[in-house]
Design a protein around this motif. Structure first.
Motif, PDB file in Angstrom:
ATOM      1  N   GLY A 129      45.730  15.327   1.116  1.00 27.70           N
ATOM      2  CA  GLY A 129      45.668  14.097   1.901  1.00 27.70           C
ATOM      3  C   GLY A 129      44.247  13.676   2.203  1.00 27.70           C
ATOM      4  O   GLY A 129      43.919  12.482   2.196  1.00 27.70           O
ATOM      5  N   TRP A 130      43.386  14.666   2.458  1.00 29.70           N
ATOM      6  CA  TRP A 130      41.980  14.359   2.731  1.00 29.70           C
ATOM      7  C   TRP A 130      41.300  13.756   1.504  1.00 29.70           C
ATOM      8  O   TRP A 130      40.466  12.850   1.619  1.00 29.70           O
ATOM      9  CB  TRP A 130      41.262  15.636   3.165  1.00 29.70           C
ATOM     10  CG  TRP A 130      39.898  15.392   3.763  1.00 29.70           C
ATOM     11  CD1 TRP A 130      39.459  14.250   4.348  1.00 29.70           C
ATOM     12  CD2 TRP A 130      38.816  16.315   3.819  1.00 29.70           C
ATOM     13  NE1 TRP A 130      38.162  14.399   4.785  1.00 29.70           N
ATOM     14  CE2 TRP A 130      37.742  15.661   4.467  1.00 29.70           C
ATOM     15  CE3 TRP A 130      38.649  17.627   3.392  1.00 29.70           C
ATOM     16  CZ2 TRP A 130      36.526  16.278   4.691  1.00 29.70           C
ATOM     17  CZ3 TRP A 130      37.436  18.253   3.635  1.00 29.70           C
ATOM     18  CH2 TRP A 130      36.386  17.582   4.270  1.00 29.70           C
ATOM     19  N   VAL A 131      41.640  14.253   0.326  1.00 35.37           N
ATOM     20  CA  VAL A 131      41.074  13.690  -0.911  1.00 35.37           C
ATOM     21  C   VAL A 131      41.437  12.209  -1.042  1.00 35.37           C
ATOM     22  O   VAL A 131      40.573  11.354  -1.308  1.00 35.37           O
ATOM     23  CB  VAL A 131      41.573  14.480  -2.136  1.00 35.37           C
ATOM     24  CG1 VAL A 131      41.207  13.739  -3.428  1.00 35.37           C
ATOM     25  CG2 VAL A 131      40.969  15.876  -2.156  1.00 35.37           C
ATOM     26  N   ALA A 161      47.060   1.520   2.809  1.00 38.97           N
ATOM     27  CA  ALA A 161      47.010   2.768   2.040  1.00 38.97           C
ATOM     28  C   ALA A 161      46.801   3.968   2.960  1.00 38.97           C
ATOM     29  O   ALA A 161      47.431   5.020   2.779  1.00 38.97           O
ATOM     30  CB  ALA A 161      45.885   2.690   1.006  1.00 38.97           C
ATOM     31  N   LYS A 162      45.935   3.830   3.960  1.00 36.73           N
ATOM     32  CA  LYS A 162      45.709   4.937   4.906  1.00 36.73           C
ATOM     33  C   LYS A 162      46.979   5.255   5.697  1.00 36.73           C
ATOM     34  O   LYS A 162      47.310   6.423   5.917  1.00 36.73           O
ATOM     35  CB  LYS A 162      44.573   4.572   5.860  1.00 36.73           C
ATOM     36  CG  LYS A 162      43.187   4.587   5.213  1.00 36.73           C
ATOM     37  CD  LYS A 162      42.115   4.181   6.214  1.00 36.73           C
ATOM     38  CE  LYS A 162      40.734   4.187   5.560  1.00 36.73           C
ATOM     39  NZ  LYS A 162      39.669   3.768   6.510  1.00 36.73           N
ATOM     40  N   LEU A 163      47.680   4.196   6.130  1.00 37.66           N
ATOM     41  CA  LEU A 163      48.934   4.414   6.845  1.00 37.66           C
ATOM     42  C   LEU A 163      49.951   5.118   5.964  1.00 37.66           C
ATOM     43  O   LEU A 163      50.679   6.026   6.413  1.00 37.66           O
ATOM     44  CB  LEU A 163      49.483   3.070   7.335  1.00 37.66           C
ATOM     45  CG  LEU A 163      50.794   3.108   8.116  1.00 37.66           C
ATOM     46  CD1 LEU A 163      50.632   3.911   9.396  1.00 37.66           C
ATOM     47  CD2 LEU A 163      51.270   1.695   8.430  1.00 37.66           C
ATOM     48  N   SER A 164      50.010   4.736   4.692  1.00 39.37           N
ATOM     49  CA  SER A 164      50.946   5.374   3.764  1.00 39.37           C
ATOM     50  C   SER A 164      50.587   6.842   3.540  1.00 39.37           C
ATOM     51  O   SER A 164      51.477   7.711   3.502  1.00 39.37           O
ATOM     52  CB  SER A 164      50.935   4.618   2.424  1.00 39.37           C
ATOM     53  OG  SER A 164      51.304   3.272   2.597  1.00 39.37           O
ATOM     54  N   ILE A 165      49.294   7.137   3.402  1.00 45.62           N
ATOM     55  CA  ILE A 165      48.866   8.530   3.207  1.00 45.62           C
ATOM     56  C   ILE A 165      49.243   9.379   4.405  1.00 45.62           C
ATOM     57  O   ILE A 165      49.750  10.507   4.269  1.00 45.62           O
ATOM     58  CB  ILE A 165      47.347   8.584   2.947  1.00 45.62           C
ATOM     59  CG1 ILE A 165      47.020   8.000   1.572  1.00 45.62           C
ATOM     60  CG2 ILE A 165      46.823  10.018   3.044  1.00 45.62           C
ATOM     61  CD1 ILE A 165      47.625   8.765   0.417  1.00 45.62           C
ATOM     62  N   LEU A 166      49.003   8.859   5.630  1.00 42.64           N
ATOM     63  CA  LEU A 166      49.366   9.615   6.832  1.00 42.64           C
ATOM     64  C   LEU A 166      50.865   9.889   6.878  1.00 42.64           C
ATOM     65  O   LEU A 166      51.299  11.011   7.208  1.00 42.64           O
ATOM     66  CB  LEU A 166      48.936   8.835   8.077  1.00 42.64           C
ATOM     67  CG  LEU A 166      47.442   8.824   8.405  1.00 42.64           C
ATOM     68  CD1 LEU A 166      47.172   7.904   9.587  1.00 42.64           C
ATOM     69  CD2 LEU A 166      46.942  10.227   8.710  1.00 42.64           C
ATOM     70  N   THR A 167      51.662   8.877   6.537  1.00 39.00           N
ATOM     71  CA  THR A 167      53.117   9.050   6.573  1.00 39.00           C
ATOM     72  C   THR A 167      53.582  10.057   5.531  1.00 39.00           C
ATOM     73  O   THR A 167      54.390  10.956   5.820  1.00 39.00           O
ATOM     74  CB  THR A 167      53.803   7.692   6.331  1.00 39.00           C
ATOM     75  OG1 THR A 167      53.328   6.743   7.292  1.00 39.00           O
ATOM     76  CG2 THR A 167      55.306   7.827   6.447  1.00 39.00           C
ATOM     77  N   ILE A 168      53.073   9.928   4.315  1.00 35.56           N
ATOM     78  CA  ILE A 168      53.518  10.806   3.220  1.00 35.56           C
ATOM     79  C   ILE A 168      53.109  12.253   3.465  1.00 35.56           C
ATOM     80  O   ILE A 168      53.919  13.175   3.301  1.00 35.56           O
ATOM     81  CB  ILE A 168      52.943  10.299   1.883  1.00 35.56           C
ATOM     82  CG1 ILE A 168      53.570   8.939   1.527  1.00 35.56           C
ATOM     83  CG2 ILE A 168      53.193  11.294   0.766  1.00 35.56           C
ATOM     84  CD1 ILE A 168      52.873   8.233   0.395  1.00 35.56           C
ATOM     85  N   ILE A 169      51.874  12.467   3.877  1.00 36.68           N
ATOM     86  CA  ILE A 169      51.413  13.840   4.132  1.00 36.68           C
ATOM     87  C   ILE A 169      52.160  14.452   5.310  1.00 36.68           C
ATOM     88  O   ILE A 169      52.530  15.641   5.287  1.00 36.68           O
ATOM     89  CB  ILE A 169      49.887  13.860   4.369  1.00 36.68           C
ATOM     90  CG1 ILE A 169      49.146  13.429   3.108  1.00 36.68           C
ATOM     91  CG2 ILE A 169      49.422  15.247   4.801  1.00 36.68           C
ATOM     92  CD1 ILE A 169      49.395  14.313   1.902  1.00 36.68           C
ATOM     93  N   SER A 170      52.420  13.633   6.343  1.00 40.67           N
ATOM     94  CA  SER A 170      53.169  14.156   7.501  1.00 40.67           C
ATOM     95  C   SER A 170      54.569  14.586   7.091  1.00 40.67           C
ATOM     96  O   SER A 170      55.043  15.668   7.483  1.00 40.67           O
ATOM     97  CB  SER A 170      53.229  13.083   8.593  1.00 40.67           C
ATOM     98  OG  SER A 170      51.934  12.737   9.038  1.00 40.67           O
TER      99      SER A 170
END
Length: 390
Positions: A129-131, A161-170
């Protein structure tokens, strides 16, 4: 559907990263067994030394790679290298710490050895997620700095995109910890309905921001104003809830995005020309010079370098006013710059004044003439004499 595809995509990278970890751990474990060292502290020291050597090698490689990417004209190699540079460094740290904990746990038969795989999987997910987060951040900052790009669209896509990354990783971390995602999604659907009812204003601002991003009535850096509200200034930021506008006296105004869905917004930044519309009043005794003055002013405007000849250009006698003979000019400048426009307007006005002077005419000021009949004149004189005799 989109989130399921994204989850499978992240799961692919997660599986790939986890397999790499397992292969690396298996290789080093077999290598340590082949050394036949019974003391766990020595094994720990060996793992630590290997980790430090790998970190040093990666940092040397990263510095050289950074210099190479900086010399290229392609921006994507800089973006990709920025996104993986620091996470790879922490992956090496994670690998070393995970193997060190395994060495200690196996040697001392500690109870926390069963939690190491879970810790490893969660850490891999967070690093993945950090990548992607760094990839989005670097892409946004690069394209925002490029004046040729639409800053508003880039910022909106980056936030999404940032919101999607946070949701997917969570969701991926929750699944890794053993919680069923289907239950979480079902609860999220019911919870979303409750939250939507409680946060109606928040959602209306969110949809307002979405409409601003889609319709693009303005973007960051535009000068906007609304005749319906006391709003005028330069757009500094378009957030998900409010838009920050800096007024011309440098005060910030925070406008809820839902307001833009039902007010009129003017965008002077997108004007093609600026207009000069002025009326001039000549004296009544200059009536014979009016026609020649108008012709000279029209010719001056047609030959002016800063006047757009493709736009409407009018110079005409307009009105017999109370104390003036009014004529007007109606034309457009080529520039839309506010400061330069006033310099051009000043030049035009001074040239109009010069033309009026050259024709032995002058601008009028409010005056009145009183006409008295001869009989009234004698009556006034007699009245005056009578008063003086008293």
């Amino acid at each position: 559907m989109i989130y399921l595809i994204a989850l499978n995509f992240v799961r692919y990278f997660f599986t790939l990263g986890n397999d790499m970890f397992e292969q690396a751990e298996l290789y080093f474990s077999n290598w340590l067994i082949s050394l036949n060292i019974g003391n766990w502290s020595v094994n720990f020291a060996i793992v630590l030394a290997i980790t430090l050597i790998m970190q040093f090698a990666w940092r040397v490689f990263a510095k050289k790679t950074e210099k190479v990417t900086a010399r290229t004209n392609n921006t994507w190699d800089d973006i990709i290298f920025f996104s993986v540079n620091r996470p790879v460094n922490w992956i090496i740290v994670l690998m070393g710490s995970s193997m060190s904990l395994r060495v200690i746990a196996k040697s001392e038969a500690l109870s926390f050895s069963g939690y190491i795989p879970v810790f490893q999987k969660v850490s891999i997910l967070l690093l993945i997620g950090w990548v992607f987060w760094r990839l989005i951040y670097k892409t946004e900052s690069t394209f925002v700095a490029d004046d040729a790009k639409d800053t508003t669209t880039v910022t909106a896509l980056a936030k999404l995109a940032k919101l999607s990354i946070l949701t997917i990783i969570s969701l991926s971390v929750i699944q890794t910890l053993g919680v069923s995602i289907s239950g979480v999604l079902a609860f999220g659907g019911m919870g979303g309905l409750i939250v939507g009812m409680a946060a109606k204003d928040l959602l209306s601002n969110l949809f307002g921001a979405t409409m601003v991003y889609m319709d693009k009535p303005f973007k960051v850096g535009d000068w906007i104003r609304s005749p319906d509200k006391s709003i005028e200034g330069t757009v500094e930021e378009i957030g998900w809830r409010v838009t920050r506008i800096r007024t011309f006296d440098k005060r910030p105004i925070y406008v809820p995005n839902s307001l833009f869905t039902h007010i009129v917004v003017e965008n002077p930044s997108r004007m093609t020309n600026r207009r000069i519309k002025e009326t001039f009043g000549l004296r009544y005794k200059d009536i014979e010079q009016v026609d020649s003055i108008i012709k000279a002013v029209r010719e001056m405007l047609k030959n002016h370098d800063d006047i757009d000849q493709k736009q409407t250009l009018i110079v005409n006698f307009d009105l017999f006013n109370n104390s003036t003979l009014d004529f007007f000019i109606y034309t457009f400048t080529k520039t839309t710059n506010w400061v330069l426009f006033h310099e051009i307007k000043q030049d035009v006005l001074l040239k109009v004044a010069e033309i009026v002077t050259q024709h032995d005419a002058d601008f009028a000021f409010p005056t009145q003439q009183l006409h008295i009949d001869k009989e009234d004149h004698h009556t006034l004189l007699n009245s005056s004499e009578s008063i003086n005799s008293l």
